[in-house]
Write an enzyme that holds these catalytic residues in place. Structure first.
Site, PDB file in Angstrom:
ATOM      1  CB  SER A 131      -0.868  -0.033   1.261  1.00 42.40           C
ATOM      2  OG  SER A 131      -1.401   1.227   1.541  1.00 42.40           O
ATOM      3  CD  GLU A 133      -2.049   5.127   4.814  1.00 40.23           C
ATOM      4  OE1 GLU A 133      -1.687   5.218   5.990  1.00 40.23           O
ATOM      5  OE2 GLU A 133      -2.443   6.098   4.156  1.00 40.23           O
ATOM      6  CE1 TYR A 155      -4.037  -1.745   5.647  1.00 37.97           C
ATOM      7  CE2 TYR A 155      -2.890   0.204   4.851  1.00 37.97           C
ATOM      8  CZ  TYR A 155      -3.578  -0.973   4.601  1.00 37.97           C
ATOM      9  OH  TYR A 155      -3.792  -1.356   3.300  1.00 37.97           O
TER      10      TYR A 155
HETATM   11  P1  NAP Z   1     -11.682  -4.541   1.944  1.00 39.42           P
HETATM   12  O1  NAP Z   1     -12.805  -4.142   1.052  1.00 39.42           O
HETATM   13  O2  NAP Z   1     -11.645  -4.011   3.339  1.00 39.42           O
HETATM   14  O3  NAP Z   1     -11.639  -6.142   1.986  1.00 39.42           O
HETATM   15  C1  NAP Z   1     -10.866  -6.826   2.933  1.00 39.42           C
HETATM   16  C2  NAP Z   1     -11.102  -8.307   2.751  1.00 39.42           C
HETATM   17  O4  NAP Z   1     -10.276  -9.027   3.687  1.00 39.42           O
HETATM   18  C3  NAP Z   1     -12.541  -8.754   3.010  1.00 39.42           C
HETATM   19  O5  NAP Z   1     -12.889  -9.736   2.061  1.00 39.42           O
HETATM   20  C4  NAP Z   1     -12.459  -9.384   4.389  1.00 39.42           C
HETATM   21  O6  NAP Z   1     -13.404 -10.407   4.611  1.00 39.42           O
HETATM   22  C5  NAP Z   1     -11.077 -10.019   4.303  1.00 39.42           C
HETATM   23  N1  NAP Z   1     -10.541 -10.343   5.617  1.00 39.42           N
HETATM   24  C6  NAP Z   1     -10.323  -9.510   6.659  1.00 39.42           C
HETATM   25  N2  NAP Z   1      -9.852 -10.191   7.714  1.00 39.42           N
HETATM   26  C7  NAP Z   1      -9.773 -11.491   7.333  1.00 39.42           C
HETATM   27  C8  NAP Z   1      -9.393 -12.683   7.980  1.00 39.42           C
HETATM   28  N3  NAP Z   1      -8.960 -12.661   9.242  1.00 39.42           N
HETATM   29  N4  NAP Z   1      -9.446 -13.841   7.306  1.00 39.42           N
HETATM   30  C9  NAP Z   1      -9.879 -13.863   6.016  1.00 39.42           C
HETATM   31  N5  NAP Z   1     -10.274 -12.781   5.344  1.00 39.42           N
HETATM   32  C10 NAP Z   1     -10.224 -11.600   5.994  1.00 39.42           C
HETATM   33  O7  NAP Z   1     -10.280  -4.135   1.286  1.00 39.42           O
HETATM   34  P2  NAP Z   1      -9.930  -3.727  -0.233  1.00 39.42           P
HETATM   35  O8  NAP Z   1     -10.104  -2.252  -0.370  1.00 39.42           O
HETATM   36  O9  NAP Z   1     -10.597  -4.649  -1.142  1.00 39.42           O
HETATM   37  O10 NAP Z   1      -8.347  -3.973  -0.244  1.00 39.42           O
HETATM   38  C11 NAP Z   1      -7.792  -5.228  -0.618  1.00 39.42           C
HETATM   39  C12 NAP Z   1      -6.347  -5.308  -0.149  1.00 39.42           C
HETATM   40  O11 NAP Z   1      -5.601  -4.245  -0.729  1.00 39.42           O
HETATM   41  C13 NAP Z   1      -6.150  -5.177   1.356  1.00 39.42           C
HETATM   42  O12 NAP Z   1      -5.050  -5.974   1.720  1.00 39.42           O
HETATM   43  C14 NAP Z   1      -5.777  -3.699   1.548  1.00 39.42           C
HETATM   44  O13 NAP Z   1      -5.022  -3.538   2.728  1.00 39.42           O
HETATM   45  C15 NAP Z   1      -4.981  -3.456   0.294  1.00 39.42           C
HETATM   46  N6  NAP Z   1      -4.976  -2.095  -0.242  1.00 39.42           N
HETATM   47  C16 NAP Z   1      -6.155  -1.456  -0.503  1.00 39.42           C
HETATM   48  C17 NAP Z   1      -6.130  -0.196  -1.081  1.00 39.42           C
HETATM   49  C18 NAP Z   1      -7.395   0.543  -1.430  1.00 39.42           C
HETATM   50  O14 NAP Z   1      -7.341   1.762  -1.663  1.00 39.42           O
HETATM   51  N7  NAP Z   1      -8.545  -0.142  -1.524  1.00 39.42           N
HETATM   52  C19 NAP Z   1      -4.891   0.404  -1.401  1.00 39.42           C
HETATM   53  C20 NAP Z   1      -3.723  -0.289  -1.135  1.00 39.42           C
HETATM   54  C21 NAP Z   1      -3.771  -1.548  -0.575  1.00 39.42           C
HETATM   55  P3  NAP Z   1     -14.794 -10.183   5.430  1.00 39.42           P
HETATM   56  O15 NAP Z   1     -15.817  -9.896   4.375  1.00 39.42           O
HETATM   57  O16 NAP Z   1     -14.974 -11.496   6.089  1.00 39.42           O
HETATM   58  O17 NAP Z   1     -14.599  -9.055   6.377  1.00 39.42           O
HETATM   59  O1  F7E Z   2      -8.965   8.076   4.377  1.00 38.97           O
HETATM   60  C1  F7E Z   2      -9.263  11.513   5.620  1.00 38.97           C
HETATM   61  C2  F7E Z   2      -8.375  10.554   6.374  1.00 38.97           C
HETATM   62  O2  F7E Z   2     -10.009   5.999   5.296  1.00 38.97           O
HETATM   63  C3  F7E Z   2      -8.463   8.930   3.393  1.00 38.97           C
HETATM   64  C4  F7E Z   2      -7.295   2.094   2.606  1.00 38.97           C
HETATM   65  O3  F7E Z   2      -7.856   1.458   1.488  1.00 38.97           O
HETATM   66  O4  F7E Z   2      -6.070   3.633   1.226  1.00 38.97           O
HETATM   67  C5  F7E Z   2      -7.028   3.546   2.255  1.00 38.97           C
HETATM   68  O5  F7E Z   2      -6.552   4.199   3.436  1.00 38.97           O
HETATM   69  C6  F7E Z   2      -8.147  10.311   3.997  1.00 38.97           C
HETATM   70  C7  F7E Z   2      -7.348  10.252   5.295  1.00 38.97           C
HETATM   71  O6  F7E Z   2      -8.371   5.878   3.347  1.00 38.97           O
HETATM   72  C8  F7E Z   2     -12.557  11.263   7.109  1.00 38.97           C
HETATM   73  O7  F7E Z   2      -7.830  11.186   7.541  1.00 38.97           O
HETATM   74  C9  F7E Z   2     -11.200  12.840   6.513  1.00 38.97           C
HETATM   75  O8  F7E Z   2      -6.368  11.253   5.279  1.00 38.97           O
HETATM   76  O9  F7E Z   2     -10.609   6.760   2.966  1.00 38.97           O
HETATM   77  P1  F7E Z   2      -9.593   6.633   4.028  1.00 38.97           P
HETATM   78  P2  F7E Z   2      -6.825   5.735   3.751  1.00 38.97           P
HETATM   79  O10 F7E Z   2      -6.606   5.943   5.183  1.00 38.97           O
HETATM   80  O11 F7E Z   2      -6.057   6.597   2.813  1.00 38.97           O
HETATM   81  C10 F7E Z   2      -4.793   3.047   1.528  1.00 38.97           C
HETATM   82  C11 F7E Z   2      -3.904   3.204   0.310  1.00 38.97           C
HETATM   83  C12 F7E Z   2      -4.903   1.661   2.023  1.00 38.97           C
HETATM   84  O12 F7E Z   2      -4.008   0.841   1.817  1.00 38.97           O
HETATM   85  C13 F7E Z   2      -6.003   1.382   3.002  1.00 38.97           C
HETATM   86  O13 F7E Z   2      -6.273  -0.013   3.074  1.00 38.97           O
HETATM   87  O14 F7E Z   2      -9.378  10.914   4.330  1.00 38.97           O
HETATM   88  N1  F7E Z   2     -10.611  11.665   6.208  1.00 38.97           N
HETATM   89  N2  F7E Z   2     -12.386  12.618   7.082  1.00 38.97           N
HETATM   90  C14 F7E Z   2     -11.430  10.657   6.561  1.00 38.97           C
HETATM   91  N3  F7E Z   2     -11.304   9.317   6.436  1.00 38.97           N
HETATM   92  C15 F7E Z   2     -12.334   8.541   6.849  1.00 38.97           C
HETATM   93  N4  F7E Z   2     -12.258   7.204   6.695  1.00 38.97           N
HETATM   94  N5  F7E Z   2     -13.457   9.097   7.426  1.00 38.97           N
HETATM   95  C16 F7E Z   2     -13.627  10.435   7.583  1.00 38.97           C
HETATM   96  O15 F7E Z   2     -14.626  10.903   8.093  1.00 38.97           O
END
Ligand code: NAP
Ligand code: F7E
Length: 335
Positions: A131, A133, A155
């Protein structure tokens, strides 16, 4: 023709569901590891319900990432050519509130996946969901594969560990493990806790008269937001590449949370100052202020590029949520 087999962890999530759509479309047999508690939950399974109807291509395997036995069983049963490890505790804010689960799932879960593949299907190609992050309090802009990591959250730290585990299994055992360093990607299937969906879902409810406003935290945070449907193609391309490697996946554009909310307000003809409020409750102990990715390596070596613009992303999410609350989008300006 040989039919490929893929195992996806996190298949019920945003990315897992889009990836399953994509792989089924390519003719793969897809296996998904799903927690027992989620298998029985309509709410958790909704993103793959349409694929479940066609069970010839999709197979659900019960298991959880913390259980090595269940991950081994999933690998033995699916005999995957490709493993997409997407399962995680993915919500950054919760990683301070429950650091133990975050580390157990994200770090030990990744060890379990890599060990199960090493022991039972060593030639499988593995994708790890790292990520942006990991860049945290960024040391260089834009961020690319060579930018040093400087994580700001538990995270982010867990994802740095995942990154180094991937590199270590590649170097120690000669396994094909690729690390995707994906910047934020969103969609109509995004969880309601993430800021983009919280905004579009909340504003749609305001428009429908179901709530007065949407309360957010840091409006100045800047993110490089793409569409999840584009990003799962990059995951697949990484595993079709000749060699395992690390790739940044990003749009190369950054926008503030304020800009995202203000564009959604424009689409809905809502007054930003009245419907967007701010509260300390949604601030983080340490936020990542600016993310902007340089995905030149993926563009040149994988032939990947994003197709969905920021404006289209906001518009599609906004109108999707409007339809969800029963308001007809044709009354609104879609330009
Ligand atoms: P998401 O919608 O939160 O999905 C997370 C998935 O992980 C769900 O299917 C959840 O299953 C499963 N999971 C959580 N804990 C588990 C456990 N203990 N055993 C088995 N399965 C489990 O996340 P996403 O946005 O699709 O992201 C996919 C991956 O990319 C994650 O690793 C995330 O950290 C990474 N990532 C995401 C972003 C982004 O912007 N979306 C960016 C960079 C990296 P349940 O339905 O059972 O909860
Ligand atoms: O926050 C700000 C918050 O929770 C984005 C995950 O998919 O992307 C995701 O992580 C920004 C942050 O995503 C609210 O402080 C303001 O600066 O949508 P977010 P994230 O933290 O960037 C990365 C790449 C991943 O890997 C992660 O799995 O928005 N923000 N106000 C808020 N965020 C939330 N959630 N809620 C608010 O009310």
């Amino acid at each position: 023709m040989v039919v490929k087999r893929a195992l996806i962890t996190g298949i019920t999530g945003q990315d897992g569901s889009y990836l399953a759509d994509y792989l089924v479309g390519l003719g793969y047999q897809v296996y998904g590891l799903v927690r027992r508690t989620s298998i029985d939950s309509e709410q958790r399974m909704y993103r793959i319900a349409h694929l479940m109807a066609n069970s010839h291509y999709l197979h659900i395997l019960p298991g959880s990432l913390e259980s090595y036995t269940s991950v081994c069983n999933a690998v033995i049963e699916s005999k995957p050519d490709e493993v997409y490890h997407l399962g995680a505790q993915s919500f950054v804010k919760v990683s301070w509130e429950d650091i133990g689960s975050t580390m157990n799932i994200n770090v030990n879960g990744t060890v379990n996946v890599l060990e199960a593949v090493r022991h039972f299907k060593k030639d499988a190609k593995v994708y790890l969901a790292c990520s942006s992050e990991m860049f945290g309090n960024v040391l260089e802009t834009p961020q690319r594969e060579t930018t040093p990591f400087n994580p700001r959250s538990p995270y982010g730290i867990s994802k740095c560990t995942e990154f180094y585990l991937g590199k270590n299994y590649r170097e120690s055992y000669g396994m094909f493990v690729s690390n995707g360093i994906l910047f934020n990607h969103e969609s109509e299937r995004r969880g309601l806790e993430f800021v983009t969906r919280k905004i579009t879902h909340g504003l749609a409810r305001v428009k429908a008269g179901l709530q007065d406003c949407v309360t957010l935290g840091n409006l100045d945070a800047q993110r490089d937001w793409g569409h999840a449907r584009d990003y799962v193609v990059a995951m697949w391309k990484m595993l079709q590449h000749d060699v395992p490697d690390d790739f940044v996946i990003a749009t190369g554009e950054t926008h503030t949370v304020r800009e995202f909310a203000s564009l959604a307000c424009q689409f809905l003809k809502l007054p930003f100052e009245e419907v967007i409020r701010v509260s300390e409750e949604f601030m983080r102990p340490a936020d990542v202020n600016l993310l902007l990715g340089d995905s030149m390596k993926a563009r040149t070596q994988l032939g990947w590029s994003p197709t969905i613009s920021f404006t289209k992303l906001v518009r599609d999410m906004t109108y999707y949520d409007l339809r969800q609350v029963g308001v007809d989008e044709v009354d609104y300006d879609t330009q």
